[in-house]
Write an enzyme that holds these catalytic residues in place. Sequence first.
Site, mmCIF file in Angstrom:
data_model
loop_
_atom_site.group_PDB
_atom_site.id
_atom_site.type_symbol
_atom_site.label_atom_id
_atom_site.label_comp_id
_atom_site.label_asym_id
_atom_site.label_seq_id
_atom_site.Cartn_x
_atom_site.Cartn_y
_atom_site.Cartn_z
ATOM 1 N N ASP A 125 -35.400 19.908 36.803
ATOM 2 C CA ASP A 125 -35.045 20.399 35.569
ATOM 3 C C ASP A 125 -35.136 19.419 34.585
ATOM 4 O OD1 ASP A 125 -32.325 20.156 37.236
ATOM 5 O OD2 ASP A 125 -32.118 19.289 35.179
ATOM 6 N N ASP B 265 -32.861 18.752 32.559
ATOM 7 C CA ASP B 265 -31.558 18.589 32.085
ATOM 8 C C ASP B 265 -31.296 19.109 30.893
ATOM 9 O OD1 ASP B 265 -28.874 17.799 32.635
ATOM 10 O OD2 ASP B 265 -28.971 16.145 30.924
HETATM 11 N N1 LIG Z 1 -29.509 18.382 35.427
HETATM 12 C C1 LIG Z 1 -28.792 17.708 36.560
HETATM 13 N N2 LIG Z 1 -27.946 16.848 36.150
HETATM 14 C C2 LIG Z 1 -26.951 16.592 37.037
HETATM 15 N N3 LIG Z 1 -27.514 16.623 38.544
HETATM 16 C C3 LIG Z 1 -28.426 17.425 38.898
HETATM 17 N N4 LIG Z 1 -28.919 17.705 39.924
HETATM 18 C C4 LIG Z 1 -30.179 18.674 39.573
HETATM 19 N N5 LIG Z 1 -30.121 18.689 38.128
HETATM 20 C C5 LIG Z 1 -29.157 18.050 37.713
#
Ligand SMILES: Nc1ncnc2[nH]cnc12
Length: 307
Positions: free
Chosen positions: A221, A223
């Site tokens: 992703d 974030d």
């Molecule tokens: N955006 C994110 N923040 C923290 N840990 C994660 N693991 C997978 N995506 C994450």
Amino acid sequence: MSLPETYDSPVHLAIIGGTGISRLEGFKSVASLTVSTPWGATSSPIIILETPNNKKPVAFIARHGVHHQYTPSEVPARANIAALRSIGVRTIIAFSAVGSLREDIPPRDFVVPNQIIDRTKGIRPSTFFEGGIVAHVGFSDPFDDKIGQIVKGCEWALAGGAKIHDGKTLVCMEGPQFSTRAESKMYRAWGGDIINMSVIPESKLAREAEIHYTMVCMATDYDCFRDNAPPVNVAEVMGHMKANALNAQHLIGALLEELVKDDHNDLLSGTALNESSKWAICTSPDGISNEARTKLRFLFPDYFPDA
Ligand SMILES: Nc1ncnc2[nH]cnc12
Ligand SMILES: CSC[C@H]1O[C@H](OP(=O)(O)O)[C@H](O)[C@@H]1O
């Protein structure tokens, strides 16, 4: 069919599976070990697998448990690392689902980081040296670069055009909630490239246990730093992890074939870190508590022999 509960030879190499990788497909399992340690029980049984061609053993442990029942803050990292070391492990390749903090690291690309920014909150037990003994190991370069380069060299094994980026900085947050947009932007300003909740204290404990450690981060992703895009959520992470888990399997196949070559014997036997923790101990031998001595004997029987 149940597996044998013992394995007689030392196992030098281990894989830690994270989110979406709670078992390793495609390899023959030959034993399932339950190892109890002075720091408690491991998060899952340790499964011993054999590499297809030369049948070298590899240990596998599921970081969050086989049902993903431990939060990142609850993972019994000391037990996991101590148990692996006690069966002979001197090299760990740890897998992790991470958020990307950079447009040029899209979901489904992999990253081998070379630095960490620790944003955990001090609530995770993160040293073996306490309760009557003090040691300060070096942690300037938290990951083993040689293994990192071997991982990078296996990029060809990934399907779907996924890349392996290297030389990146991994932010480790406490969680379990994801970051705010302000935090996500701040991590970018600090030079963070990817983010997870798992590399601390696992990597610190591996260093204390004199185990070469590398993390293979799999982006799931962006974030939440992009103002006009929806923020990360678990469905998005799990969706991308399905594809990532398959690619992780391809990568592990290629990596194991490479790592078990005789050229890498030094890596697998932990030569570069030999005695590094022994020389990091500050407590005078007479001042080390019996309790600390007894616990540490599990990790380092040579440094703390029976009285
Ligand atoms: N955006 C994110 N923040 C923290 N840990 C994660 N693991 C997978 N995506 C994450
Ligand atoms: C389910 S998203 C957050 C979760 O995913 C990562 O886990 P792991 O590193 O074990 O793959 C991240 O660190 C968080 O624990």
